[in-house]
Scaffold this motif. Structure first.
Motif, PDB file in Angstrom:
ATOM      1  N   LEU A 160       0.825  -1.208   0.000  1.00  0.00           N
ATOM      2  CA  LEU A 160       0.000   0.000   0.000  1.00  0.00           C
ATOM      3  C   LEU A 160       0.859   1.257   0.000  1.00  0.00           C
ATOM      4  N   GLN A 161       1.907   1.238   0.777  1.00  0.00           N
ATOM      5  CA  GLN A 161       2.787   2.408   0.853  1.00  0.00           C
ATOM      6  C   GLN A 161       3.559   2.628  -0.436  1.00  0.00           C
ATOM      7  N   THR A 162       4.051   1.568  -1.046  1.00  0.00           N
ATOM      8  CA  THR A 162       4.883   1.714  -2.242  1.00  0.00           C
ATOM      9  C   THR A 162       4.060   2.015  -3.493  1.00  0.00           C
ATOM     10  N   THR A 163       2.790   1.616  -3.505  1.00  0.00           N
ATOM     11  CA  THR A 163       1.950   1.860  -4.683  1.00  0.00           C
ATOM     12  C   THR A 163       1.002   3.041  -4.507  1.00  0.00           C
ATOM     13  N   GLN A 164       0.989   3.620  -3.305  1.00  0.00           N
ATOM     14  CA  GLN A 164       0.098   4.739  -2.993  1.00  0.00           C
ATOM     15  C   GLN A 164      -1.366   4.385  -3.245  1.00  0.00           C
ATOM     16  N   THR A 165      -1.714   3.173  -2.834  1.00  0.00           N
ATOM     17  CA  THR A 165      -3.097   2.735  -2.908  1.00  0.00           C
ATOM     18  C   THR A 165      -3.771   2.914  -1.556  1.00  0.00           C
ATOM     19  N   ASP A 166      -5.079   2.652  -1.510  1.00  0.00           N
ATOM     20  CA  ASP A 166      -5.891   3.115  -0.382  1.00  0.00           C
ATOM     21  C   ASP A 166      -6.388   2.030   0.561  1.00  0.00           C
ATOM     22  N   GLY A 167      -6.042   0.778   0.296  1.00  0.00           N
ATOM     23  CA  GLY A 167      -6.501  -0.264   1.199  1.00  0.00           C
ATOM     24  C   GLY A 167      -6.533  -1.609   0.529  1.00  0.00           C
ATOM     25  N   ILE A 168      -7.129  -2.588   1.237  1.00  0.00           N
ATOM     26  CA  ILE A 168      -7.185  -3.957   0.717  1.00  0.00           C
ATOM     27  C   ILE A 168      -8.578  -4.542   0.905  1.00  0.00           C
ATOM     28  N   ASP A 169      -8.967  -5.343  -0.078  1.00  0.00           N
ATOM     29  CA  ASP A 169     -10.196  -6.122  -0.037  1.00  0.00           C
ATOM     30  C   ASP A 169      -9.792  -7.595  -0.064  1.00  0.00           C
ATOM     31  N   LEU A 170     -10.270  -8.362   0.897  1.00  0.00           N
ATOM     32  CA  LEU A 170      -9.957  -9.788   0.984  1.00  0.00           C
ATOM     33  C   LEU A 170     -11.040 -10.588   0.273  1.00  0.00           C
ATOM     34  N   ASP A 171     -10.629 -11.401  -0.681  1.00  0.00           N
ATOM     35  CA  ASP A 171     -11.577 -12.248  -1.400  1.00  0.00           C
ATOM     36  C   ASP A 171     -11.142 -13.705  -1.256  1.00  0.00           C
ATOM     37  N   TRP A 172     -11.299 -14.211  -0.036  1.00  0.00           N
ATOM     38  CA  TRP A 172     -10.974 -15.595   0.292  1.00  0.00           C
ATOM     39  C   TRP A 172     -12.248 -16.413   0.089  1.00  0.00           C
ATOM     40  N   GLU A 173     -12.244 -17.250  -0.940  1.00  0.00           N
ATOM     41  CA  GLU A 173     -13.417 -18.061  -1.244  1.00  0.00           C
ATOM     42  C   GLU A 173     -13.120 -19.536  -0.980  1.00  0.00           C
ATOM     43  N   TYR A 174     -13.442 -20.034   0.270  1.00  0.00           N
ATOM     44  CA  TYR A 174     -14.124 -19.377   1.380  1.00  0.00           C
ATOM     45  C   TYR A 174     -13.514 -19.894   2.679  1.00  0.00           C
ATOM     46  N   PRO A 175     -13.515 -19.098   3.741  1.00  0.00           N
ATOM     47  CA  PRO A 175     -13.138 -19.646   5.047  1.00  0.00           C
ATOM     48  C   PRO A 175     -14.175 -20.676   5.513  1.00  0.00           C
ATOM     49  N   THR A 176     -13.688 -21.789   6.051  1.00  0.00           N
ATOM     50  CA  THR A 176     -14.502 -22.772   6.782  1.00  0.00           C
ATOM     51  C   THR A 176     -15.337 -23.708   5.905  1.00  0.00           C
ATOM     52  N   ILE A 177     -15.702 -23.279   4.698  1.00  0.00           N
ATOM     53  CA  ILE A 177     -16.587 -24.077   3.849  1.00  0.00           C
ATOM     54  C   ILE A 177     -15.929 -24.324   2.488  1.00  0.00           C
TER      55      ILE A 177
END
Length: 356
Positions: A116-133
């Motif tokens: 995030l710091q090196t690319t000057q981006t604004d955050g992260i979205d986690l797309d883990w498909e799927y926890p537990t199932i």
């Protein structure tokens, strides 16, 4: 005195937060320039993946693509936030075993902050498909994923601080809602929850239906409303929920004409991007469009070729935006911008409906 107190109260009143319009995007900066990104509040660059226990670009070119996107954002829509995203369908094969240890979860959080710091981006979205199932066939999952996902979110928020956006893509179906996430623990730490209220009838389905229905119907419980209402009952704040739209159709072959192809057996085949609807899903190609006023969803059927297509379209997008406003949700998102028509596409319909 009363008038003075009211004046003070009003002077500190905060304006209503505008609805978010969020687009996932898997392309590069050059292709992005053709789209009306001024209509977006947030773009999610898809996807980065795990390399060991750290977040990483698949190759150097993908990093350059992101830098081009940030440069384009700064030029054309500086207020739009650009997030990076982990995973995607088939893109989180090692998430369960890697995130099983606190050491790995912290290493991942540290790597996210560095990117995030090196690319000057604004955050992260986690797309883990799927926890537990179960997710993609063969991908490991564990009952411990739920607690590990909670700790991962906590570590990301602590490591990144409040400067950066933190969100995750949530399955829009019952099993995910019931089993994958500790909603009470996670919700306060994230800015929003992007509900994948599409693919509810998916590529593994042997019977046709509305893959991105707004409301349930007797033969199909899974819908946007079914998902949202469950989460509201669990105490998730409405303004953190972002409903999902699909800028693509899912198509089934060998579908009988009964009920114009709806709720019939068939074989899933290649879908059609919205930008190609006018070439492939029109009366000239043998398709008729049908509106389901219960589900608030459109499907197409070709009786001669026995093809069935389920999708979002301008009418269903407007219905979803109206639903978003009715329940005071945080916004609407879609997969994905590359599938839209660059001019007069679904994003334009979406933005116009939000502004109404």
């Amino acid at each position: 005195m009363l008038a003075a107190l009211l004046a003070i109260h009003c002077s500190h009143a905060q304006p209503a937060k505008p609805y978010d319009i969020i687009g996932y995007y898997s392309g590069d900066g050059k292709s992005l320039s053709a789209y009306p990104i001024e209509k977006l509040t947030q773009l999610i660059f898809s996807f980065l993946h795990l390399k060991g226990n750290e977040l990483a670009f698949d190759n150097e070119q993908r990093k350059q693509d992101l830098l081009e996107i940030v440069a384009l954002k700064n030029k054309r829509n500086p207020s739009m936030k650009v997030l990076i995203s982990l995973g995607g369908w088939g893109g989180c094969a090692t998430c369960s075993p890697v995130f099983a240890t606190a050491e790995n979860r912290q290493a991942f959080a540290n790597s996210v902050l560095q990117i995030l710091q090196t690319t000057q981006t604004d955050g992260i979205d986690l797309d883990w498909e799927y926890p537990t199932i179960p997710g993609p066939p063969g991908h490991p999952y564990s009952a411990d994923d739920k607690a590990n996902f909670t700790d991962l979110i906590q570590r990301l928020r602590t490591t990144m601080g409040d400067k950066y956006e933190l969100s995750f893509a949530a399955g829009g179906f019952d099993t995910f809602i019931a089993q994958s996430v500790d909603w009470a623990a996670v919700t306060p730490l994230v800015n929003r929850i992007n509900l994948m209220t599409y693919d509810l009838i998916n590529g593994y389905s042997k019977v046709t239906g509305h893959h991105t229905a707004l409301y349930s119907r007797p033969s199909q419980k899974e819908s946007t409303d079914n998902c949202v209402q469950q989460l509201l009952k669990l105490g998730v704040p409405a303004n953190k929920l972002v409903i999902g739209a699909a800028f693509y159709s899912r198509v089934w072959a060998n579908v009988a004409a009964t009920n114009n192809g709806l709720d019939q057996s068939g074989q899933h085949t290649a879908g059609v991007s919205y930008k190609h609807f006018q070439e492939k899903l029109t009366p000239a190609q043998g398709f008729t469009a049908y509106w389901d006023d219960t589900a608030k969803a459109t499907h197409f059927y070709n009786a001669e070729k026995q093809l069935f297509a389920t999708t979002d379209d301008p009418q269903s997008i407007k219905a979803k935006v109206a639903y978003m406003k009715k329940y005071g949700l945080g916004g609407i998102m879609f997969w994905e911008l590359r599938e839209d028509a660059p001019v007069n596409g679904l994003l334009s319909v979406m933005e116009a409906a939000v502004k109404e």
